[in-house]
Write a protein that holds these residues in place. Sequence first.
Motif, PDB file in Angstrom:
ATOM      1  N   ASN A  81       0.820  -1.210   0.000  1.00  0.00           N
ATOM      2  CA  ASN A  81       0.000   0.000   0.000  1.00  0.00           C
ATOM      3  C   ASN A  81       0.857   1.264   0.000  1.00  0.00           C
ATOM      4  O   ASN A  81       0.524   2.256  -0.668  1.00  0.00           O
ATOM      5  CB  ASN A  81      -0.924   0.000   1.218  1.00  0.00           C
ATOM      6  N   GLY A  82       1.973   1.236   0.727  1.00  0.00           N
ATOM      7  CA  GLY A  82       2.846   2.402   0.758  1.00  0.00           C
ATOM      8  C   GLY A  82       3.436   2.709  -0.602  1.00  0.00           C
ATOM      9  O   GLY A  82       3.454   3.865  -1.045  1.00  0.00           O
ATOM     10  N   LEU A  83       3.930   1.675  -1.289  1.00  0.00           N
ATOM     11  CA  LEU A  83       4.496   1.867  -2.612  1.00  0.00           C
ATOM     12  C   LEU A  83       3.415   2.325  -3.588  1.00  0.00           C
ATOM     13  O   LEU A  83       3.669   3.173  -4.456  1.00  0.00           O
ATOM     14  CB  LEU A  83       5.139   0.565  -3.099  1.00  0.00           C
ATOM     15  N   LYS A  84       2.231   1.786  -3.452  1.00  0.00           N
ATOM     16  CA  LYS A  84       1.123   2.177  -4.335  1.00  0.00           C
ATOM     17  C   LYS A  84       0.876   3.678  -4.242  1.00  0.00           C
ATOM     18  O   LYS A  84       0.730   4.356  -5.275  1.00  0.00           O
ATOM     19  CB  LYS A  84      -0.135   1.398  -3.961  1.00  0.00           C
ATOM     20  N   HIS A  85       0.835   4.206  -3.036  1.00  0.00           N
ATOM     21  CA  HIS A  85       0.571   5.641  -2.865  1.00  0.00           C
ATOM     22  C   HIS A  85       1.726   6.478  -3.399  1.00  0.00           C
ATOM     23  O   HIS A  85       1.489   7.508  -4.061  1.00  0.00           O
ATOM     24  CB  HIS A  85       0.292   5.958  -1.395  1.00  0.00           C
ATOM     25  N   ARG A  86       2.965   6.072  -3.175  1.00  0.00           N
ATOM     26  CA  ARG A  86       4.105   6.829  -3.700  1.00  0.00           C
ATOM     27  C   ARG A  86       4.112   6.783  -5.227  1.00  0.00           C
ATOM     28  O   ARG A  86       4.449   7.779  -5.886  1.00  0.00           O
ATOM     29  CB  ARG A  86       5.419   6.271  -3.151  1.00  0.00           C
ATOM     30  N   PHE A  87       3.760   5.638  -5.788  1.00  0.00           N
ATOM     31  CA  PHE A  87       3.791   5.465  -7.233  1.00  0.00           C
ATOM     32  C   PHE A  87       2.800   6.392  -7.930  1.00  0.00           C
ATOM     33  O   PHE A  87       3.116   6.991  -8.962  1.00  0.00           O
ATOM     34  CB  PHE A  87       3.492   4.002  -7.578  1.00  0.00           C
ATOM     35  N   PHE A  88       1.607   6.532  -7.387  1.00  0.00           N
ATOM     36  CA  PHE A  88       0.548   7.268  -8.079  1.00  0.00           C
ATOM     37  C   PHE A  88       0.473   8.751  -7.720  1.00  0.00           C
ATOM     38  O   PHE A  88      -0.139   9.527  -8.465  1.00  0.00           O
ATOM     39  CB  PHE A  88      -0.816   6.639  -7.780  1.00  0.00           C
ATOM     40  N   GLU A  89       1.084   9.182  -6.640  1.00  0.00           N
ATOM     41  CA  GLU A  89       0.791  10.512  -6.127  1.00  0.00           C
ATOM     42  C   GLU A  89       1.159  11.644  -7.095  1.00  0.00           C
ATOM     43  O   GLU A  89       0.496  12.698  -7.094  1.00  0.00           O
ATOM     44  CB  GLU A  89       1.455  10.737  -4.763  1.00  0.00           C
ATOM     45  N   GLU A  90       2.183  11.482  -7.923  1.00  0.00           N
ATOM     46  CA  GLU A  90       2.552  12.535  -8.878  1.00  0.00           C
ATOM     47  C   GLU A  90       2.476  12.057 -10.330  1.00  0.00           C
ATOM     48  O   GLU A  90       2.981  12.723 -11.232  1.00  0.00           O
ATOM     49  CB  GLU A  90       3.962  13.035  -8.583  1.00  0.00           C
ATOM     50  N   LEU A  91       1.808  10.958 -10.571  1.00  0.00           N
ATOM     51  CA  LEU A  91       1.843  10.324 -11.884  1.00  0.00           C
ATOM     52  C   LEU A  91       0.926  11.035 -12.884  1.00  0.00           C
ATOM     53  O   LEU A  91      -0.259  11.221 -12.638  1.00  0.00           O
ATOM     54  CB  LEU A  91       1.431   8.855 -11.750  1.00  0.00           C
TER      55      LEU A  91
END
Length: 605
Positions: free
Chosen positions: A320-330
């Motif tokens: 879940n942590g990586l998911k949020h970092r991945f999408f936050e500025e995409l």
Amino acid sequence: MIRTKQFLPHSVASESGADGTILLRSNYELGPVAKNTGEWLHSWADQAPSRVFLAERYGAGWRKESYAATLQKVRVIAASLLARGMGPDTPIIIMSGNGVDHGLLSLAAQYVGIRTAPVAEQYSLIHGAHGRLQHAIELIHPKMAYVVDADQYGEALKLDALNGVEIVASRPGSNTKVTAFDDLLKGDTGVDVDGAYSTVTPDTVAKILMTSGSTSAPKGVMTTQRMMCVNQTQLADSLPFLRERPPRVMDWLPWNHVFGGSHNFNMMLANGGSFFIDDGKPVKGLFDRTLENLSMETGTLVFNVPLGFSMLLDALQKDNGLKHRFFEELDLIFYAGASLPQDVWQGFEQMAMEVKGEIPLMTSSWGLTETAPATMMQQEPTERSGVVGVPMTGITLKLIPDSDMRCEVRVKGPNVMPGYFEAVEKTADAFDDEGFFITGDAMVFVDKDDLNKGMRFDGRMSEDFKLLSGTWVRAAGLRIDMLAALAPLAADLIVTGQDRNEIGVMIFPNRDALQAAGYSDEQDNGALACPQLLAELHHRLNERAGRISGSSTRVTRAIVLAEAPSLTEAEVTAKGNLNFRKVLTRREALLKRLYDDADSGVAKL
């Protein structure tokens, strides 16, 4: 669903010729174009000197080069190259994969008009692929060769074709005859770098890119400064958000390929972006490294092949942590190489909505090494994969339709190559009498009554064949359909049936999926002979046959190949594409077995 609005709406104009051909072009004007890649480097070194341009893993962290540092090192390396008497006729062959030194050397050569020729690192690292490397060396006639590690690439460096060629390595190791890359960073004050830079025009050949060799011996595509600079203008015309904030990528796609080395690399340089080199890959044993890298740095854009996105989706669902970092500025999800499976597409949409409340532009484009590469772009949102959009600014497509409105595609524009290196006849054969590049690809309109909905790629014209009945089989589209029908058992496959009565498939299996399903590894003269697996294939063929009609799409037999496609035997290219003709020729006995009704190792209806 809420979608980002950072795109240029489709707007195309068309005209029809008396011979039935269709000319399709964008209604938008081409924006300003840089003179050469050095112009970008100077611009961003002035505007954002401390911003990271290139970065690669170094120990527990990253080695980072800012725009100012990159320009300084590029000029120093360029001076060292000029001091050796190098110029347009003394190319540099780059035998290693992606890396900061690789990028610095390439830019330094481009800065003063010296050609580089990056080749797939597999050609150097795999003994059986040295023939491909030899072919490239003999074609290019380099004066210098670069590798990252002289010991790791030691066997390839002993090739007779490299006799008399200066070898440069970032890590010379035990080879005392190798020039250390650090020596290039000493420069030479006795040469006129500015004078050499001033001679680099849009027509200067920046690099020679080798074609995949999937249909013939690899050819060298002369890639000019104009091709690369125009293509970045075309991309930013289509995707205005590239100009709104500096992009950032974590990317593994190889720089010997036009997608990774021209499209993605230059997209960062042209727009003041940051390129973090991913030293992982979407393969077993290396994908964990990609996830580790993403845990440290994520991007505003993500490029990958469908397999990579599938593996990434699975990983994001578990973290879940990586998911949020991945999408936050995409801003952008860009797939290439094949259509993205719809379940993967929808999975990314759902995650984006969960994290951001909006969906990044999910898209693809179409082009070739010869077109720098991007030529068509799906630049506005769509609901599913497989659409490659409309012509980009400055490009004219010539479409030659058949009775079903399946169109052969030809291209004219400033991003098209001047020709193949030292291949006058092949160059002449590549263009028609109106100057359009003959791509050999086929397209169909998403909606022939609304051309702004774009086009879908529909395979290579050369892959189509006729059954004995005279029925045409569109092999590329059928291959995609069969991969979906046989998922996840098939990693790839070849559609067969030319001059036969029935269509068959020769399957390269997904070994992990077979193991997970409990199928045995029984083999019989080059084919997997597990009765349970053959029964499952029979079931799936039968189930599909009940859903379709017509002999042009009905697959009645399948065989599973025990041996993976061989790079050393040229069955697969360095880009991962199957060489269909080579596979069928090398495995002729298995092709005959496929059509033997008495063979128990074949699933058949």
